[in-house]
Design an enzyme around this catalytic site. Structure first.
Site, mmCIF file in Angstrom:
data_model
loop_
_atom_site.group_PDB
_atom_site.id
_atom_site.type_symbol
_atom_site.label_atom_id
_atom_site.label_comp_id
_atom_site.label_asym_id
_atom_site.label_seq_id
_atom_site.Cartn_x
_atom_site.Cartn_y
_atom_site.Cartn_z
ATOM 1 N N ASP A 284 0.784 -1.065 -0.011
ATOM 2 C CA ASP A 284 -0.025 -0.108 0.018
ATOM 3 C C ASP A 284 0.948 1.387 -0.036
ATOM 4 O O ASP A 284 2.225 0.988 0.254
ATOM 5 C CB ASP A 284 -0.911 -0.063 1.045
ATOM 6 C CG ASP A 284 -2.069 0.959 0.924
ATOM 7 O OD1 ASP A 284 -2.246 1.641 -0.091
ATOM 8 O OD2 ASP A 284 -3.267 0.845 1.658
HETATM 9 C C1 BGC Z 1 -4.822 3.353 0.123
HETATM 10 C C2 BGC Z 1 -5.193 2.314 -0.979
HETATM 11 C C3 BGC Z 1 -4.971 2.792 -2.260
HETATM 12 C C4 BGC Z 1 -3.757 3.608 -2.370
HETATM 13 C C5 BGC Z 1 -3.582 4.047 -3.800
HETATM 14 C C6 BGC Z 1 -3.647 4.149 0.050
HETATM 15 O O1 BGC Z 1 -3.912 5.128 0.903
HETATM 16 O O2 BGC Z 1 -5.178 2.577 1.606
HETATM 17 O O3 BGC Z 1 -6.607 1.571 -0.796
HETATM 18 O O4 BGC Z 1 -5.293 1.782 -3.297
HETATM 19 O O5 BGC Z 1 -3.635 4.397 -1.348
HETATM 20 O O6 BGC Z 1 -4.304 5.195 -3.966
#
Ligand code: BGC
Length: 759
Positions: A284
């Site tokens: 993530d």
């Molecule tokens: C979130 C994810 C997301 C990623 C990219 C993160 O902060 O937890 O769910 O896919 O950002 O945008």
């Protein structure tokens, strides 16, 4: 019959042989390519960047990113929207980098792309798997036409705590329903052929247990037994893997004291060795770097830990890019660790067809045809209507008549900016249909509409500030709260019925939007108090991204429709339901608590050694509260229709079975009301005696059926040993002989029952 079997066997053999041939071709292509790659280029493939720093309006060709792409230091990009920008970036990789390796282009396509559908929690309440698959299919068609080939969806984190803002992105509290939805979404995004230019690679997230953050506070610690993990939290991720999902995203939280992103047990032993996952793992957002704050060491250390654990791609933080070479020199990681990760990324690109044609997903013609097309808008309206849950309908006040005077009040009645809900990164809120327009479209000239705002979404300045972080979602009226209420009450007095569109601002749920108090904001409670005192029937339509504590509100309302955030077509869909063009059929995928103190609350709880008797009041020395019942306000699986359904008793084809046998449980469901309608018939099973304590019920099947007024239908569920299995204390998936209860009914709390024995 025999011929069919032989033909079938020959077909599957030839398919398997074909797949093997493809794999061999892919492997030798990648082996050859990797022979030409330098160490830096291999590490470059593990680097995922977002040029705009997470803000989607950022420039693609930001000088830093441009230089990195050209020198082979980027494996993929996300946060770039639009076919022209994506083409520009792909050209940098495919024409100007040494080995011309194409980039992956990802995005958070969570509930639609530019055409925005209801939030995932809403969609899950449809219990309609073919519809949910279609949501993913249409999202893939639209996003791929605009240059994207990878989505960070489905989000399958089981959640039992509505304080957590990200419940809006998932499918609620149940592992069985969540698993069916995970499968449907992967199938919808990826189709049968990842190479096709209208399918995209899915990424199941957030692996794992992100939904169990303590206290519902986002990013917080999780801690749970393996039994709970295997039985309740892991199944939807596993279902996505079994459905062939191409990638997995690691979660921010820790598991057994080790952050998921550095957790080798999770990423290698479980995911790859036990489950056989063959795709790649991406972290993530900056999850590698965040392990410094978790307390696992400096960037050098945590990056090596992540790679060693089985993570392949580093999102945004560039820990891999900047430290892995040194870690290799210091022998903290091996060449083969890097090669394995690099190979997995290249395999994904190969499977998407990017080596055949880096511009496969880039076509201005397709973009013009598919993006925001009429068919998708029409589907959005259908999806939204099918996701709403009718919680109350006294005196059959709904559906509304297309005559008389309606007072349409509430801060969300004439509002475009909150209709899309959270994680609609490429949706334009201004394209939304507000409820007032939808009602005018459907009601026709026979209805007079008196509109009054009635209240601000909230008057709490701290909440207003947080609700408006991404632009103004909460506008504060120049009039004071009493003036707003007075105007609404005046409209109510002059009308036959009040329709109050109330709820949260869209930024009150989603990432980093946890609330400790999940009631309706005070400004709106005051409005509803005043409206209910007028004595007019009040229909409340609630928009929210989570279950709210609405005990008093549901008592005050004559009818109550939980509409969630419905996406672009919210206004039309709400009007379709209110006027009966569509008879609501949604069922809750999360329990609604009476108050925050009941949380965590879920239907598949354990009995304990001092269970409270069914429907008994609070008793001394029983597992209950002094001040509130154990039961939720609305249970899992609950939802009304404009018609009514009756259930016969359960007929069992046999009252005992051996492990190899299947028995059939059937009920007759009759539409006893005045409208045609759909019903979700739900099957639950309770294992009465087992070596590991079992919950009072587990959902094990459901069927959504359509019955005309007066029609009856037999609904049957086959029950085999698979439905009776659980994880025992050695984490083996077993069924134990003994007595079982079967429940079939309209929600988790209102069921018929029967018993049988497993020999
Ligand atoms: C979130 C994810 C997301 C990623 C990219 C993160 O902060 O937890 O769910 O896919 O950002 O945008």
């Amino acid at each position: 019959m025999l011929r069919k079997m032989i033909v079938g066997a020959a077909l599957s053999l030839s398919l398997a042989a074909g797949a093997q041939q493809n794999d061999t071709k892919m492997n030798s292509f990648i082996t050859n390519l990797m022979k030409k790659m330098t160490l830096d280029e291999k590490i470059g493939q593990l680097n995922l960047l977002t040029p705009g720093g997470g803000i989607l309006t950022g420039s693609v060709v930001n000088p830093d990113v441009e230089a990195k792409i050209k020198s082979g230091k980027v494996g993929g990009l996300f946060g770039i929207i639009g076919v022209d920008k994506i083409k520009q970036a792909q050209e940098l990789a495919a024409t100007q980098s040494r080995l011309k390796i194409p980039l992956l282009f990802g995005s958070d396509i969570i509930h639609g792309y530019k055409t925005t559908y209801p939030i995932p929690l809403a969609l899950s309440c449809s219990w309609d798997m073919s519809m949910i698959e279609q949501v993913a299919r249409l999202s893939a068609v639209e996003a791929s036409a605009d240059g994207l080939c990878w989505t960070f969806s489905p989000m399958v984190d089981i959640a039992r705590d509505p304080r957590w803002g990200r419940v809006a992105e998932g499918a609620g509290e149940d592992p069985y329903l969540g698993s069916q939805i995970a499968k449907a979404m992967v199938k919808g995004y990826q189709g049968n052929d990842l190479k096709a230019n209208n399918t995209i690679m899915a990424c199941v997230k957030h692996f794992a247990l992100y939904g169990a953050a303590e206290g519902g506070r986002d990013y917080n610690t999780t801690d749970m037994s393996r039994l709970r993990m295997y039985e309740y939290y892991l199944p939807p991720y596993k279902a996505a893997i079994d459905a062939g999902v191409g990638s997995v995203m690691s979660s921010f939280n820790e598991i057994d004291g080790i952050p998921a992103t550095a957790n080798r047990w999770l990423m290698t032993d479980l995911l790859r060795k036990q489950w056989g996952f063959k795709g790649f793992v991406v972290t993530d957002y900056t999850a590698v770097n965040e392990m410094i704050d978790h307390g696992l060491g400096n960037l050098q250390t945590v990056s090596a830990l992540a790679l060693k654990a089985g993570v392949d791609m580093d999102m945004v933080g560039e820990g891999f890019l900047n430290t892995l070479k040194k870690s290799l020199q210091e022998k903290k990681i091996t060449q083969s660790d890097i090669d394995i990760a690099c190979r997995r990324i290249l395999e994904a690109k190969y499977k998407l067809g990017l080596f055949d044609d880096p511009y496969r997903y880039i076509s201005t013609d397709r973009a013009t045809k598919e993006v925001l097309s009429t068919d998708k808008r029409e589907a959005a309206r259908r999806f939204a209507a099918h996701s709403m849950v009718l919680l109350k309908n006294n005196n059959d006040i709904l559906p509304l008549k297309k005559s008389g005077t309606i007072a349409l009040v509430g801060p969300l009645a004439n509002n475009k900016s909150n209709m899309l809900g959270t994680w609609a990164v490429s949706g334009d809120a201004q394209l939304s249909v507000p409820v007032i327009d939808g009602i005018k479209n459907i009601a026709g000239n026979g209805v007079q509409i008196l509109y009054a705002k009635g209240a601000n979404i909230t008057d709490d300045s701290a909440l207003v500030k947080m609700g408006n972080v991404f632009g103004e979602k909460i506008s504060l009226d120049s009039r004071n709260p009493q003036q707003l209420i007075d105007e609404a009450v005046e409209a109510a007095r002059r009308s036959d019925v009040v329709v109050a569109i109330l709820g949260e601002a869209s930024e009150f749920t989603g990432e980093s939007a946890s609330r400790s108090d999940i009631s309706l904001p005070e400004s709106q409670r005051n409005l509803l108090d005043a409206l209910s005192k007028t004595g007019k029937p009040v229909v409340v339509v609630m928009m929210s991204g989570r279950p709210l504590t609405i005990q008093k509100e549901t008592e005050q309302a004559t009818a109550f429709l939980q509409a969630w955030f419905g996406g672009h077509e919210t206004g039309n869909a709400i009007a379709d339901v209110l006027f009966g063009n569509y008879n609501p059929s949604g069922k809750l995928s999360m329990s609604f608590p009476r108050n925050v103190g009941q949380i965590p609350i879920y239907y598949n709880y354990k009995r304990t050694g001092r269970p409270q008797a069914e429907n008994a009041p609070t008793q001394k020395f029983r597992s209950n509260y002094l001040d509130v019942s154990n039961k939720p306000l609305f249970p899992f699986g609950y939802g009304l229709s404009y018609t009514t359904f009756s259930y016969s008793g359960i007929r069992l084809s046999n009252t005992s079975m051996t492990p190899g046998q299947t028995i059939k449980a059937s009920v007759t469901v009759t539409n006893t009301g005045n409208y045609d309608g759909e019903e979700v018939v739900q099957l639950y099973i309770y294992d009465q005696v087992a070596s590991v304590t079992q919950p009072v019920k587990k959902l094990k099947g459901f069927q959504k059926i359509f019955l005309r007024k007066g029609e009856s239908r037999e609904v049957s569920f086959p029950i085999s040993i698979e439905e009776l299995k659980f994880f025992n204390s050695e984490l083996k998936w077993v069924a134990e002989p003994g007595d079982f209860k079967i429940y079939i009914g309209t929600n988790s709390d209102n069921v018929k029952d029967a018993s049988f024995t497993l020999k």
